[in-house]
Write a protein that holds these residues in place. Structure first.
Motif, mmCIF file in Angstrom:
data_model
loop_
_atom_site.group_PDB
_atom_site.id
_atom_site.type_symbol
_atom_site.label_atom_id
_atom_site.label_comp_id
_atom_site.label_asym_id
_atom_site.label_seq_id
_atom_site.Cartn_x
_atom_site.Cartn_y
_atom_site.Cartn_z
ATOM 1 N N GLY A 1 -53.992 -6.874 22.677
ATOM 2 C CA GLY A 1 -54.392 -5.477 22.612
ATOM 3 C C GLY A 1 -53.627 -4.728 21.532
ATOM 4 O O GLY A 1 -52.716 -5.271 20.905
ATOM 5 N N ARG B 1 -62.895 -3.370 31.972
ATOM 6 C CA ARG B 1 -62.063 -2.355 31.333
ATOM 7 C C ARG B 1 -62.067 -1.086 32.169
ATOM 8 O O ARG B 1 -62.999 -0.820 32.930
ATOM 9 C CB ARG B 1 -62.536 -2.068 29.911
ATOM 10 C CG ARG B 1 -63.900 -1.412 29.809
ATOM 11 C CD ARG B 1 -64.323 -1.320 28.342
ATOM 12 N NE ARG B 1 -65.616 -0.648 28.191
ATOM 13 C CZ ARG B 1 -66.263 -0.548 27.028
ATOM 14 N NH1 ARG B 1 -65.740 -1.079 25.930
ATOM 15 N NH2 ARG B 1 -67.426 0.077 26.980
ATOM 16 N N ALA C 1 -61.047 3.005 31.572
ATOM 17 C CA ALA C 1 -60.589 4.137 30.770
ATOM 18 C C ALA C 1 -59.967 5.179 31.697
ATOM 19 O O ALA C 1 -60.281 5.207 32.900
ATOM 20 C CB ALA C 1 -61.763 4.730 29.997
ATOM 21 N N ARG D 1 -63.233 1.088 36.953
ATOM 22 C CA ARG D 1 -63.224 -0.165 36.212
ATOM 23 C C ARG D 1 -64.665 -0.647 36.040
ATOM 24 O O ARG D 1 -65.452 -0.646 36.980
ATOM 25 C CB ARG D 1 -62.406 -1.210 36.975
ATOM 26 C CG ARG D 1 -62.083 -2.436 36.175
ATOM 27 C CD ARG D 1 -61.036 -3.286 36.869
ATOM 28 N NE ARG D 1 -59.776 -2.572 37.027
ATOM 29 C CZ ARG D 1 -58.659 -3.159 37.453
ATOM 30 N NH1 ARG D 1 -58.647 -4.440 37.780
ATOM 31 N NH2 ARG D 1 -57.553 -2.449 37.573
ATOM 32 N N THR E 1 -61.970 2.466 24.009
ATOM 33 C CA THR E 1 -60.581 2.666 24.398
ATOM 34 C C THR E 1 -60.432 2.552 25.907
ATOM 35 O O THR E 1 -61.108 3.251 26.669
ATOM 36 C CB THR E 1 -60.076 4.030 23.930
ATOM 37 O OG1 THR E 1 -60.083 4.070 22.500
ATOM 38 C CG2 THR E 1 -58.678 4.307 24.442
ATOM 39 N N ALA E 2 -59.562 1.630 26.336
ATOM 40 C CA ALA E 2 -59.383 1.376 27.769
ATOM 41 C C ALA E 2 -58.304 0.321 27.942
ATOM 42 O O ALA E 2 -57.864 -0.299 26.969
ATOM 43 C CB ALA E 2 -60.692 0.890 28.402
ATOM 44 N N VAL E 3 -57.925 0.119 29.184
ATOM 45 C CA VAL E 3 -57.131 -1.056 29.536
ATOM 46 C C VAL E 3 -58.113 -2.171 29.879
ATOM 47 O O VAL E 3 -59.019 -1.959 30.699
ATOM 48 C CB VAL E 3 -56.194 -0.773 30.722
ATOM 49 C CG1 VAL E 3 -55.447 -2.041 31.115
ATOM 50 C CG2 VAL E 3 -55.217 0.340 30.376
ATOM 51 N N TYR E 4 -57.938 -3.300 29.250
ATOM 52 C CA TYR E 4 -58.838 -4.436 29.449
ATOM 53 C C TYR E 4 -58.165 -5.466 30.355
ATOM 54 O O TYR E 4 -57.020 -5.861 30.125
ATOM 55 C CB TYR E 4 -59.193 -5.057 28.105
ATOM 56 C CG TYR E 4 -60.206 -4.249 27.341
ATOM 57 C CD1 TYR E 4 -59.863 -3.026 26.774
ATOM 58 C CD2 TYR E 4 -61.522 -4.683 27.209
ATOM 59 C CE1 TYR E 4 -60.805 -2.257 26.102
ATOM 60 C CE2 TYR E 4 -62.467 -3.932 26.530
ATOM 61 C CZ TYR E 4 -62.101 -2.723 25.977
ATOM 62 O OH TYR E 4 -63.042 -1.965 25.307
ATOM 63 N N TYR E 5 -58.928 -5.903 31.355
ATOM 64 C CA TYR E 5 -58.432 -6.852 32.336
ATOM 65 C C TYR E 5 -59.262 -8.124 32.302
ATOM 66 O O TYR E 5 -60.494 -8.060 32.226
ATOM 67 C CB TYR E 5 -58.533 -6.276 33.752
ATOM 68 C CG TYR E 5 -57.729 -5.023 33.978
ATOM 69 C CD1 TYR E 5 -58.273 -3.765 33.728
ATOM 70 C CD2 TYR E 5 -56.427 -5.095 34.466
ATOM 71 C CE1 TYR E 5 -57.545 -2.617 33.950
ATOM 72 C CE2 TYR E 5 -55.688 -3.946 34.695
ATOM 73 C CZ TYR E 5 -56.258 -2.709 34.427
ATOM 74 O OH TYR E 5 -55.521 -1.579 34.646
ATOM 75 N N GLY F 1 -53.575 -6.450 32.559
ATOM 76 C CA GLY F 1 -54.269 -5.582 31.624
ATOM 77 C C GLY F 1 -53.613 -5.486 30.259
ATOM 78 O O GLY F 1 -52.412 -5.688 30.115
ATOM 79 N N GLN G 1 -53.810 -2.850 26.776
ATOM 80 C CA GLN G 1 -54.325 -1.569 26.253
ATOM 81 C C GLN G 1 -54.998 -1.784 24.909
ATOM 82 O O GLN G 1 -54.427 -2.403 24.000
ATOM 83 C CB GLN G 1 -53.192 -0.574 26.105
ATOM 84 C CG GLN G 1 -53.613 0.759 25.508
ATOM 85 C CD GLN G 1 -54.493 1.568 26.441
ATOM 86 O OE1 GLN G 1 -54.186 1.708 27.623
ATOM 87 N NE2 GLN G 1 -55.602 2.096 25.922
ATOM 88 N N THR H 1 -56.757 0.695 22.060
ATOM 89 C CA THR H 1 -56.973 2.078 21.640
ATOM 90 C C THR H 1 -57.675 2.080 20.294
ATOM 91 O O THR H 1 -57.188 1.464 19.342
ATOM 92 C CB THR H 1 -55.659 2.842 21.545
ATOM 93 O OG1 THR H 1 -54.980 2.796 22.806
ATOM 94 C CG2 THR H 1 -55.899 4.296 21.172
#
Length: 122
Positions: free
Chosen positions: A9, A38, A40, A45, A91-95, A115, A117, A119
């Motif tokens: 990320g 993801r 945001a 999610r 833009t988000a945290v990706y899991y 996760g 990040q 951006t």
């Protein structure tokens, strides 16, 4: 103990690319459907992409279709998410997650990473 560890990320400009990796350990990786989700800020999610254990069946959210590509290397116990033509809405945290059921449903996934990040700046 099962672990899923995301990496790759970061901060990228609009139109740029990133590749996320998810290294899995402690499970029979090749038997699991691997998914990317993801989240945001302030949102639920959401499903991004999934790849079944056979490696031949993929599914993508409409919002990323044609821009993102999911792949896996069973020999390395790793799943990847290549993200191209990134936009601020990405833009988000990706899991990453491992599961055995329906690919778009969070409840079908048994194991989750912490996760990474992503951006995208405009």
């Amino acid at each position: 103990q099962v672990q899923l560890v995301e990496s790759g990320g970061g901060l990228v400009q609009v139109g740029g690319s990133l590749r996320l990796s998810c290294a899995a350990s402690g499970l029979s990786f090749s038997r699991y459907t691997m998914g990317w989700f993801r989240q945001a800020p302030g949102k639920e999610r959401e499903f991004v992409a999934a790849l079944k254990w056979t490696g031949s069946s993929t599914d993508y959210a409409d919002s990323v279709k044609g821009r993102f590509t999911i792949s896996r290397d069973n020999a390395k116990n790793t799943v990847y998410l290549q993200m191209n033509s990134l936009i601020p809405e990405d833009t988000a945290v990706y899991y990453c997650a491992a599961g055995l059921g329906a690919v778009r449903t969070t409840t079908a996934y048994v194991y989750w990473g912490h996760g990474a990040q992503v951006t995208v700046s405009s």
